[in-house]
Write a protein that holds these residues in place. Structure first.
Motif, PDB file in Angstrom:
ATOM      1  N   UNK A   1       0.885  -1.313   0.094  1.00  0.00           N
ATOM      2  CA  UNK A   1      -0.043   0.018   0.009  1.00  0.00           C
ATOM      3  C   UNK A   1       0.870   1.303   0.141  1.00  0.00           C
ATOM      4  N   UNK A   2       1.956   1.185   0.724  1.00  0.00           N
ATOM      5  CA  UNK A   2       3.097   2.355   0.666  1.00  0.00           C
ATOM      6  C   UNK A   2       3.282   2.557  -0.618  1.00  0.00           C
ATOM      7  N   UNK A   3       3.997   1.399  -1.321  1.00  0.00           N
ATOM      8  CA  UNK A   3       4.694   1.370  -2.549  1.00  0.00           C
ATOM      9  C   UNK A   3       3.499   1.860  -3.801  1.00  0.00           C
ATOM     10  N   UNK A   4       2.253   1.517  -3.475  1.00  0.00           N
ATOM     11  CA  UNK A   4       1.234   1.838  -4.637  1.00  0.00           C
ATOM     12  C   UNK A   4       1.132   3.394  -4.703  1.00  0.00           C
ATOM     13  N   UNK A   5       1.318   4.310  -3.434  1.00  0.00           N
ATOM     14  CA  UNK A   5       1.123   5.589  -3.486  1.00  0.00           C
ATOM     15  C   UNK A   5       1.914   6.482  -4.495  1.00  0.00           C
ATOM     16  N   UNK A   6       1.266   6.956  -5.284  1.00  0.00           N
ATOM     17  CA  UNK A   6       2.050   8.131  -6.262  1.00  0.00           C
ATOM     18  C   UNK A   6       2.641   9.060  -5.236  1.00  0.00           C
ATOM     19  N   UNK A   7       1.956   9.658  -4.252  1.00  0.00           N
ATOM     20  CA  UNK A   7       2.684  10.506  -3.413  1.00  0.00           C
ATOM     21  C   UNK A   7       2.384  10.171  -2.069  1.00  0.00           C
ATOM     22  N   UNK A   8       3.126  10.389  -1.018  1.00  0.00           N
ATOM     23  CA  UNK A   8       2.870  10.264   0.331  1.00  0.00           C
ATOM     24  C   UNK A   8       1.281  10.502   0.700  1.00  0.00           C
ATOM     25  N   UNK A   9       0.842  11.754   0.397  1.00  0.00           N
ATOM     26  CA  UNK A   9      -0.426  12.219   0.692  1.00  0.00           C
ATOM     27  C   UNK A   9      -1.528  11.490   0.362  1.00  0.00           C
ATOM     28  N   UNK A  10      -1.099  10.611  -0.752  1.00  0.00           N
ATOM     29  CA  UNK A  10      -2.482   9.776  -1.244  1.00  0.00           C
ATOM     30  C   UNK A  10      -2.260   8.416  -0.797  1.00  0.00           C
ATOM     31  N   UNK A  11      -1.580   8.100  -0.032  1.00  0.00           N
ATOM     32  CA  UNK A  11      -1.379   6.668   0.888  1.00  0.00           C
ATOM     33  C   UNK A  11      -2.760   6.471   1.377  1.00  0.00           C
ATOM     34  N   UNK A  12      -3.226   5.194   1.209  1.00  0.00           N
ATOM     35  CA  UNK A  12      -4.596   4.608   1.615  1.00  0.00           C
ATOM     36  C   UNK A  12      -4.284   4.401   3.056  1.00  0.00           C
TER      37      UNK A  12
END
Lengths: 383, 135
Positions: free
Chosen positions: A273-284
């Protein structure tokens, strides 16, 4: 064939060869020495004369070395028995032998550091010197550790089923040791876990491999060239290895689909899930909190609850994170650092600065000490 | 898999229980003490837990930069009160419990009357390498 290629090939073949010798009745310690001698022989001979069947060549040479050693030790009767039992030469199925070797090297009778050393030597095919350098101890110390480990497992019956969980824990220990000297232990751990995951059909072996790949994919971005830590949120995501991430996610999804969740799969899911986020703010973060709940249910590990408090802080705000933190034991490693971070997010900079400085005192490695001290200094300078 | 420094002090640590100066021991008691320490190190070599160790002379100096173009200052205000390290040993063990157990064993080295000296040893963990998984 170049020397490097030979060495990589040899290291891949080592566990299978050793496993065959042990299955034929060789005692582990003598067999291991014999395989090492055969490897040295191979490095000498192969550049001139590459065999058609490298593994068969190694088995033959190692078995001969083993017999020489046994002969030298006056165990004549035993040697004759072994010769009678020797199976006809020919291709053998590799996986069972290799697998048994993993189980033996991670046997519960060994201390963690002995199991790690023996695994790297016997399964990984590394030299004692390489392992000693990686762990920053004298070669003589590592040689003793390995020979004691060999003696300890010498008495273990080889027909018992092994404990996959113990093997995975040992490989994870190797991975977490990072790298030093000319040997990259993280890469070595990945190589061995890959081999293990290919040999057994086990969702947690796949889960551990996925976890390692997902963490390894971010390694280049995790520190500055000077060795300073870069927190996840500030990492340059363009430096993450997208191929490794894709592979890790793919392996993880296949493992999760089998519906036998374990802690490594859950940790890998969080890493994904961390690796998937294009930016830190978009982390699920909401989903990450859910995975931490799964993980806490699986392990009961207090460090998991600490990490969960961080995730809650991101998902529901710093106050919620601090409330989750308040339920935990304040003597947990990194508790103070987490408290400092959440207080800073909550706008209480004075408390945060004091806690960062306190956390730096408790940190267990230099990069972390420097990082936390800089955090305290940054807040003190801004007030 | 964690390294610790065991420090013996000439001065600066709390007094040992069996606190008779070595010069007042019998020669046999001194030999027994030295042998105990040697055996201890040898045993750790056998278990694969020994990293390094040395004894240090008591004439250590404090040294400080003393300004551009001037020689470094030595021993300043500390000469009489400074802590003096007698020797050190580095061990590589599986846990802090094991490190404490070994330090306790070393502190039991025999002194006057062949009884353990109960000296205080300082036990300091090394900073490790950065762990990979912290996020």
């Amino acid at each position: 064939m170049t020397a490097q290629l030979n060495e990589a090939l040899l290291r891949g073949l080592t566990p299978g060869v050793l496993g065959i010798l042990v299955r034929r009745g060789a005692d582990f310690a003598t067999a291991e020495d014999a395989v090492q001698e055969a490897l040295i022989e191979a490095l000498r001979v192969w550049p001139e004369d590459q065999p058609h069947d490298p593994k068969g060549w190694l088995v033959t040479v190692a078995w001969r070395k083993f017999l020489d050693a046994t002969r030298a030790e006056t165990a004549r009767r035993r040697r004759e028995d072994l010769l009678e039992e020797e199976p006809a030469p020919g291709p053998a199925a590799a996986t069972d032998d290799t697998l048994q070797l993993y189980f033996l090297c991670a046997h519960p009778s060994l201390t963690p550091s002995s199991a790690v050393a023996l695994t790297l030597r016997a399964v990984g095919g590394l030299t004692t010197r390489q392992i000693a350098q990686a762990y920053l101890v004298p070669e003589a110390t590592m040689a003793q550790r390995i020979s004691r480990a060999k003696r300890t497992v010498g008495e273990v019956r080889f027909d018992q089923p092994g404990d996959v969980a113990t093997v995975l824990r040992v490989l994870y220990l190797v991975f977490n040791e990072g790298y030093s000297g000319d040997l990259d232990l993280a890469a070595e751990a990945i190589r061995l876990t890959r081999q293990l995951a290919a040999a057994i059909d086990h969702p947690e072996a796949a889960g551990l491999l996925a976890l390692m790949l997902l963490h390894h994919a971010r390694r280049a971005a995790r520190t500055t060239p000077e060795g300073e830590l870069v927190p996840l949120a500030e990492q340059d995501r363009s430096r993450w290895d997208t191929a490794l991430i894709a592979e890790g996610v793919h392996i993880l999804q296949a493992a999760l689909a089998r519906d036998r969740l374990g802690e490594f799969q859950a940790q890998a899911a969080i890493a994904a899930l961390h690796a998937d986020a294009p930016a830190a703010a978009e982390t699920d973060w909401v989903q990450i909190v859910e995975w931490y709940d799964e993980l806490a249910g699986l392990t009961g590990n207090p460090v998991v609850r600490l990490n969960r408090a961080v995730a809650v802080g991101e998902a529901d705000g710093p106050r919620a994170g601090l409330a989750a933190l308040a339920k935990l034991d304040s003597s947990l490693p990194r508790y103070t650092a987490v408290a400092a971070y959440l207080h800073e997010r909550d706008g209480d900079l004075a408390t945060a600065a004091r806690l960062y400085a306190e956390a730096a005192q408790q940190a267990s490695n230099l990069a972390e000490v420097a990082h936390l001290t800089r955090q305290a200094a940054r807040l003190n300078a801004s007030r | 898999m964690a390294k610790y420094l065991l420090l013996k002090h000439y001065r600066g640590a709390p007094a040992a229980v069996n606190n008779v100066p070595m010069a007042e021991w019998t020669p046999e008691e001194i030999s027994a003490h030295v042998q105990y320490m040697q055996d201890f190190a040898d045993r750790l070599k056998q278990t694969g837990e020994y990293v390094d160790g040395q004894a240090l002379a008591p004439e250590g100096l404090w040294v400080q930069y003393n300004g551009e173009g001037r020689p470094p200052a030595t021993d300043g205000p500390f000469a009489e009160t400074k802590d003096l390290i007698a020797g050190w040993m580095v061990i590589d063990v599986d846990s802090q419990d094991r490190a404490i157990e070994l330090a306790g064993e070393l502190s039991a080295a025999p002194g006057a009357g062949g009884k353990p000296i109960h000296e205080w040893l300082e036990l300091r963990p090394f900073y490790g390498v950065a762990p990979t998984v912290t996020e």
